[in-house]
Motif scaffolding. Structure first.
Motif, PDB file in Angstrom:
ATOM      1  N   ASP A 118     -31.371  10.339 -14.498  1.00 26.55           N
ATOM      2  CA  ASP A 118     -30.224  10.883 -15.222  1.00 26.55           C
ATOM      3  C   ASP A 118     -30.314  10.393 -16.664  1.00 26.55           C
ATOM      4  OD1 ASP A 118     -27.876  11.887 -16.132  1.00 26.55           O
ATOM      5  OD2 ASP A 118     -26.600  10.968 -14.593  1.00 26.55           O
TER       6      ASP A 118
ATOM      7  N   ASP B 168     -27.549   8.576 -19.055  1.00 25.00           N
ATOM      8  CA  ASP B 168     -27.270   7.132 -19.095  1.00 25.00           C
ATOM      9  C   ASP B 168     -27.806   6.468 -20.349  1.00 25.00           C
ATOM     10  OD1 ASP B 168     -25.923   7.088 -16.685  1.00 25.00           O
ATOM     11  OD2 ASP B 168     -27.728   6.694 -15.499  1.00 25.00           O
TER      12      ASP B 168
ATOM     13  N   ARG C 261     -20.717   5.654 -20.716  1.00 21.84           N
ATOM     14  CA  ARG C 261     -20.263   6.796 -19.902  1.00 21.84           C
ATOM     15  C   ARG C 261     -18.951   6.505 -19.190  1.00 21.84           C
ATOM     16  NH1 ARG C 261     -24.574   9.478 -16.185  1.00 21.84           N
ATOM     17  NH2 ARG C 261     -22.932  11.068 -16.305  1.00 21.84           N
TER      18      ARG C 261
ATOM     19  N   GLU D 171     -16.228   5.292 -16.709  1.00 18.96           N
ATOM     20  CA  GLU D 171     -16.240   4.959 -15.282  1.00 18.96           C
ATOM     21  C   GLU D 171     -17.465   5.513 -14.569  1.00 18.96           C
ATOM     22  OE1 GLU D 171     -12.613   6.343 -13.643  1.00 18.96           O
ATOM     23  OE2 GLU D 171     -11.355   4.899 -14.720  1.00 18.96           O
ATOM     24  N   LYS D 172     -18.101   6.544 -15.135  1.00 18.27           N
ATOM     25  CA  LYS D 172     -19.286   7.126 -14.506  1.00 18.27           C
ATOM     26  C   LYS D 172     -20.545   6.307 -14.772  1.00 18.27           C
ATOM     27  CE  LYS D 172     -17.584  11.897 -14.775  1.00 18.27           C
ATOM     28  NZ  LYS D 172     -17.890  13.265 -15.270  1.00 18.27           N
TER      29      LYS D 172
ATOM     30  N   ASP E  92     -23.334   3.231 -14.994  1.00 17.87           N
ATOM     31  CA  ASP E  92     -23.907   2.264 -14.064  1.00 17.87           C
ATOM     32  C   ASP E  92     -23.572   0.863 -14.558  1.00 17.87           C
ATOM     33  OD1 ASP E  92     -25.569   0.580 -12.543  1.00 17.87           O
ATOM     34  OD2 ASP E  92     -27.094   2.136 -12.343  1.00 17.87           O
TER      35      ASP E  92
END
Length: 386
Positions: A107, A110, A156, A158-159, A161
């Motif tokens: 992804d 990130d 990002r 709460e999304k 890592d």
């Protein structure tokens, strides 16, 4: 190299002292320059280092700090003979099949900034097995001897890592990386199932599921169907659900649960094998992390710059009557082929500029000679400009 003939030229013993003095001067000048460069890049990376274990007065890492670090790293890697892997090359690698027969997903959201550099690019061949070794084929691919990965993590919310702190910069150094496996170098790589792997799990699951349905679920399904039909008014014949009927239904549901658990376990086991293969592969490819990468590439760049200047200076000494830049470049590249079996593109213009600034080379009407060992102080100060 100091004692071997070069391109048919042997340096007279009377000139060897000049060569040794020139080597010492080159080493001293570049060592002083890279010492300052080393401290500057360490200071630029300190507020961005995810492994930092010291407290700083100012903990805020700005975009300008990251940009400065990126620019310094690009400059050092260029001097260390690294080449940029473009975004187009990276996308092509993501579309290619991995040599380890693992499907990977990354992804890219990130990361706010991604830089990839490689050194030692070559063509290689490898035999890949398919269908449990029943079919083999030989494939050709591009291999990188060294790969440097620079990542600045994006915010990002709460999304994001939790292992990728926003604003921080991760730097990694790998060895022997096929271009089709670049995606495995990213820290957020996830293992996914290929269609062939899904078929290997799905086809046996369907066959065994049919067998379970006919042998274990026949009676429970008939009983449940009769009960459902009575409750929905499809027929008026009452259906008695006694203890034996409950046992039949319970046995059927138990067989169904055991079958589903086995299929889930097979899926998890196969993914675990893929993760183990990925982890094992990265274990032997990873050379260094973060600040350690900066120090290593700085040493590599210093070594490359020194050796480049040493080679050019010795060849100049082997041509006392003067030589053009093109002739010198051809002599050096021919020597590498005959003596080392290596075809290289020697950066003769960069090497001659350094020698000229150090007072070790001079040019007249496009002909170069080895000059007396007279150092230009201005040239030493501006050596980094090369």
């Amino acid at each position: 190299m100091r004692d071997s003939p070069i391109g048919g030229f042997q340096i007279p013993p009377s000139v060897s002292a000049r060569f040794e003095a020139g080597v010492a001067r080159i080493t001293e000048a570049l060592s002083a320059e890279f010492h300052a460069e080393r401290q500057a890049i360490k200071d630029a990376y300190a507020p961005l280092d995810p492994d930092a274990d010291t407290r700083r007065i100012s903990t805020e890492a700005t975009t300008d700090t990251s940009s400065e670090l990126g620019e310094r790293l690009v400059h050092i890697l260029d001097r260390g003979n690294y080449e940029r892997i473009t975004e187009k090359d990276l996308k092509r690698a993501f579309r290619s099949a991995s040599l380890f027969q693992i499907r990977l997903r990354v992804d890219m959201r990130d990361f706010e900034e991604v830089l990839l550099f490689a050194r030692g690019i070559s063509q290689k061949e490898e035999t890949v097995s398919h269908l449990a070794g029943l079919w083999k084929r030989t494939i050709r691919f591009i291999n990188y001897d060294r790969v440097v990965l620079f990542l600045r993590f994006a915010d990002r919310g709460e999304k994001g890592d939790p292992d990728l702190p926003p604003g921080r910069v991760m730097i990694k150094l790998f060895q022997n990386v096929p271009n089709a496996d670049l995606e495995m170098l990213f820290p957020n790589t996830r293992v996914a199932m290929r269609w062939s792997d899904r078929l290997l799990i799905g086809v046996p699951a369907i066959v065994s599921g049919a067998a379970v349905a006919f042998t274990k679920l026949g009676a429970p399904l008939v009983l449940l169907g009769a009960l459902l039909g009575f409750w929905l008014g499809l027929h008026t014949d009452p259906v008695s659900l006694d203890r034996q009927g409950l046992l039949v239904i319970g046995a059927g549901l138990g067989a169904l649960g055991a079958y589903l658990w086995k299929q889930i376990s097979n899926y998890r086991h196969r993914k675990a094998r893929f993760r183990q293969a990925l982890t094992r592969n990265l274990y032997f490819k990873l050379l260094d992390n973060n600040a350690g990468v900066l120090l290593r590439v700085l040493d590599d760049a210093e070594d490359s710059e020194c050796k480049e200047a040493w080679v050019a200076y010795r060849f100049l000494l082997a041509n006392p009557d003067g030589v053009t830049e093109q002739q010198l470049d051809q002599q050096i590249e021919r020597w590498f082929v005959t003596q080392l079996g290596a075809e290289i593109d020697f950066e003769i213009d960069d090497a001659l500029r350094k020698l000229a600034r150090l007072g070790l080379a001079r040019e007249e009407q496009q002909v170069w000679w080895a000059a007396d060992n007279k150092v230009s102080e201005q040239g030493v100060e501006n050596l980094a400009a090369d």
